[in-house]
Design a protein around this motif. Structure first.
Motif, PDB file in Angstrom:
ATOM      1  N   ILE A   1       0.404   4.047   2.581  1.00  0.00           N
ATOM      2  CA  ILE A   1       0.638   3.652   3.976  1.00  0.00           C
ATOM      3  C   ILE A   1       2.139   3.432   4.181  1.00  0.00           C
ATOM      4  O   ILE A   1       2.712   3.856   5.185  1.00  0.00           O
TER       5      ILE A   1
ATOM      6  N   PHE B   1       0.844  -1.197   0.000  1.00  0.00           N
ATOM      7  CA  PHE B   1       0.000   0.000   0.000  1.00  0.00           C
ATOM      8  C   PHE B   1       0.883   1.251   0.000  1.00  0.00           C
ATOM      9  O   PHE B   1       1.323   1.698   1.061  1.00  0.00           O
TER      10      PHE B   1
ATOM     11  N   THR C   1      -6.586   1.300   1.432  1.00  0.00           N
ATOM     12  CA  THR C   1      -5.740   2.373   1.971  1.00  0.00           C
ATOM     13  C   THR C   1      -6.583   3.454   2.656  1.00  0.00           C
ATOM     14  O   THR C   1      -6.276   3.881   3.765  1.00  0.00           O
TER      15      THR C   1
END
Ligand SMILES: [Zn+2]
Length: 168
Positions: free
Chosen positions: A32, A29, A121
């Motif tokens: 992130i 991700f 996300t």
């Protein structure tokens, strides 16, 4: 249960009542990965798709992960366990959501297809506290500044000098 496709096809998945689960890595991700340090840790995701009232596609899901962030009090690392769960109803217009009970979070949405990674996300990011901190009483970084920064010039030193120069 099967792996989660790269793109969510909202109506198609909801009509079929598909259920997916997958264990990702934090580094899968990008948004992130940029803000945490534990990029090799696991992210467990479960998503169920279904139709509500025959015409509203919904996603019920839960995500579980740990994020290592900077504690905003002591600036050391703090590891937080996040466990967001959600029940989202995707509406074409606001009127469509009037019959839904309060367990639904409604989203106005035109897209039939969107990225699974981006969707997950967003759900993770809103579950991260605005000001991440240790649950124990850690010491504020303001109280542990290096000593030289605490040495202030004596405000009276200038006065002393003025007095001296007046006397001369
Ligand atoms: Zn702390």
């Amino acid at each position: 249960m099967q792996g989660i496709p790269e793109n969510i096809k909202l109506f198609s998945f909801a009509k079929k009542g598909l259920i997916f689960s997958h264990i990702y890595k934090v580094k899968d991700f990008p948004r992130i990965r940029d803000i945490v340090t534990n990029i090799n840790d696991e992210v467990k995701v479960e998503l169920s798709f279904y139709m509500e009232d025959n015409n509203i596609p919904c996603i019920k899901g839960k995500i579980e992960l740990k994020v290592a962030l900077d504690c905003q009090r002591c600036l050391d690392e703090v590891s937080l366990h996040l466990n967001p769960s959600f029940n989202l109803a995707f509406l074409k217009n606001e009127q469509q959501g009037e019959g839904l009970d309060s367990s639904f979070e409604t989203i106005l949405n035109e897209n039939e297809e969107f990225s699974t990674i981006e969707f997950i996300t967003d759900e993770v990011l809103i579950s991260i506290p605005m000001i991440p901190m240790h649950s124990h009483e850690c010491v504020s970084y303001k109280d542990k500044q290096p000593i030289e920064e605490q040495k202030r010039e004596n405000p009276f030193a200038i006065l002393e000098q003025l007095k001296k120069s007046n006397r001369e």
